[in-house]
Design an enzyme around this catalytic site. Structure first.
Site, PDB file in Angstrom:
ATOM      1  N   GLY A 134       0.720  -1.195  -0.021  1.00 24.34           N
ATOM      2  CA  GLY A 134      -0.149   0.045   0.155  1.00 24.34           C
ATOM      3  C   GLY A 134       0.812   1.258  -0.104  1.00 24.34           C
ATOM      4  O   GLY A 134       2.152   0.971   0.264  1.00 24.34           O
ATOM      5  N   LYS A 135       0.227   2.396  -0.381  1.00 27.18           N
ATOM      6  CA  LYS A 135       1.133   3.650  -0.207  1.00 27.18           C
ATOM      7  C   LYS A 135       0.026   4.730  -0.043  1.00 27.18           C
ATOM      8  O   LYS A 135      -1.123   4.452  -0.394  1.00 27.18           O
ATOM      9  CB  LYS A 135       1.967   3.889  -1.416  1.00 27.18           C
ATOM     10  CG  LYS A 135       3.106   4.700  -1.197  1.00 27.18           C
ATOM     11  CD  LYS A 135       4.208   4.057  -0.561  1.00 27.18           C
ATOM     12  CE  LYS A 135       5.387   4.873  -0.531  1.00 27.18           C
ATOM     13  NZ  LYS A 135       6.583   4.206   0.039  1.00 27.18           N
TER      14      LYS A 135
END
Ligand code: NAD
Length: 462
Positions: A134-135
């Site tokens: 994720g980011k």
């Protein structure tokens, strides 16, 4: 890995955009060679072809599972309210909870966040920690915010995405423009909102201050991991660490730690560039003093005044000269470490670079065009997903410590980090030898074999 004839796509995409994989149309991705997310997916699909990855896994990986975009108002110091835009992209959680940093930067854009989330899926799978990718980010310039405004931006953003993160679901960490203090505000906001429903709410983020559950060794972890990979790789490349010449672009968390650890091992850090300027000393810069200077002033600019006059508290007698950006790229070195932002090693810079090895400490620093130039010039590129995986590896250790209520000493952290980084490096070298390919494609191959195997076992339900 098992495959069937109908599972395998027969044509392939290349990052030059002349031969697009049909998956681009199938999942609705733009066929734009300048789009960073397109570039990343094209590289993955190229490796997917080599390992005959199942079609269903290719299409799953080609798009993130969730793209969350929020707008939230924040009261500024002068009393007016400003609207901010924030992102959290959750790329894949087949291996484990989504994991990845939060970036506060004025140029944060959905495609960058998607690429970085994708890269986190690859990175976690490569080092075999049980996390997905994720980011996130907030479009803002943290240097222009007062401490109070930065705290309110952080807490409002946390409140906006609080239902989408959690210790078992999605665990943010620091990235460019964020630090342990930002993580502390996120943990505190999340804990207050979660109430009794979460038994260990501070495990919602990693990279926290030590006093509230951060891990020893996390601050230097990404730089330490870069060094661990280099030390494992250098004998194969026939480069001794003693007097090895290194140039570093970006002297923030990652660049400065990599530089200091390498210098302590006997390497000469001969040139450093950041957003404020470039400095050089062919005999090796005093990177400890440079790091102190950057902490005090925000950049390398002005270091020459201290280094050349003894104005540094750690003055070593090592001076330095101020050089132009072109001179920085043309400084002859054994290893170049990009540790700034995406896309900074472009085609022009790849022609200028005088290095034997590029160790990608930053995420996605090399454009596909530059990659091709480096390959044609015989310059070895150690890919980001391997080179900078030390950060997420120690983040995993922090999460493990939080959840089991134990504290590791720094020797244990360093030892476990070294074990994981060396194993991942050997895995990539073996895939490179087996498939006669670049280190980047070899890293993708190692990842795709692992994720493909997980999907084979889990299946896709419903
Ligand atoms: P940071 O904010 O501490 O440092 C960024 C550095 O880049 C600064 O020195 C800045 O001056 C420099 N920079 C910015 N614009 C520049 C320009 N135009 N030219 C030259 N230099 C420029 O960030 P960081 O945490 O050190 O992260 C650096 C890179 O490493 C990013 O790509 C990040 O995604 C990646 N990364 C960081 C971690 C981590 O643990 N911090 C982990 C994995 C990957």
């Amino acid at each position: 890995m098992s495959t069937t004839a109908t599972d395998v796509t027969t044509s392939h995409a290349d990052s030059g955009g002349t031969d697009w994989d049909p998956i681009f149309d199938e999942v609705g991705l733009p066929k734009d060679v300048n789009n960073i997310y397109t570039q990343t997916v094209a590289s993955m699909l190229n490796a997917a072809e080599i390992v005959n990855l199942r079609h269903r896994v290719r299409i799953i990986l080609a798009q993130p599972k969730n793209e969350i975009m929020v707008h939230f108002p924040v009261r500024m110091d002068d009393g007016h309210h400003k609207l901010f835009k924030g992102y959290r992209v959750q790329h894949n959680n087949a291996v484990g909870p989504y994991k990845g940093g939060l970036r506060f930067h004025e140029h944060v854009h959905l495609d960058d966040v998607k690429s970085l989330a994708f890269l986190m899926t690859m990175k976690c799978a490569l080092v075999r920690v049980p996390f997905g990718g994720g980011k996130g980010g907030v479009k803002c310039n943290p240097r222009e915010l007062s401490p109070g405004e930065l705290e309110r931006v952080t807490r409002r953003f946390t409140a906006a995405i609080a239902n989408d993160i959690g210790p078992d679901y999605d665990i943010p960490a620091p990235d460019v423009g964020t630090n342990s203090q930002v993580m502390a505000w996120i943990a505190d906001t999340y804990a207050a909102m979660a109430g009794r429903s979460s038994t260990n709410p501070f495990a919602v983020v990693t990279g926290k201050p030590i006093s509230i559950g951060g891990s020893l060794g996390r601050e230097k972890a990404t730089g330490q991991g870069v060094v661990d990979v280099l030390l494992e790789m250098l004998p194969d490349l026939n480069i001794p660490i003693e007097d090895m010449r290194v140039s570093i672009q970006g002297f923030g968390n990652v660049g400065s730690w990599a530089g200091k650890i390498l210098a302590d091992l006997g390497a000469n850090i001969t040139a450093v560039q950041d957003h404020t300027g470039c400095v050089r000393n062919p005999e090796g810069l005093d990177v400890h003093a440079l790091s102190e200077h950057v902490a005090q002033t925000g950049g390398v600019k002005g270091f020459e005044n201290k280094a050349n006059t003894g104005g540094s508290s750690r003055h070593s007698g090592k001076g330095c000269e101020v050089i132009s950006v072109d001179e920085f790229w043309e400084t002859p070195v054994d290893v170049f470490i990009p540790a700034a932002l995406e896309g900074m090693l472009n085609e022009q810079r790849a022609h200028q670079l005088r290095a034997r090895v590029v160790a990608e400490a930053a995420n996605a620093p090399t454009t596909p065009e530059a990659d091709a130039v480096l390959a044609s010039r015989g310059i070895e590129v150690i890919p980001d997903m391997l080179c900078n995986a030390g950060g997420v590896t120690v983040s995993y250790f922090e999460w493990v410590q939080n959840r089991s209520n134990v504290i590791w000493d720094v020797e244990q952290v360093d030892r476990e980090l070294n074990r994981i980084m060396c194993a991942a490096t050997r895995r990539v070298i073996m895939a490179k030898q087996k498939y006669s390919t670049t280190l980047r494609t070899a890293a993708y191959i190692s990842v795709l074999e692992h994720i493909g195997d997980i999907y084979n076992h889990r299946g896709i339900w419903p």
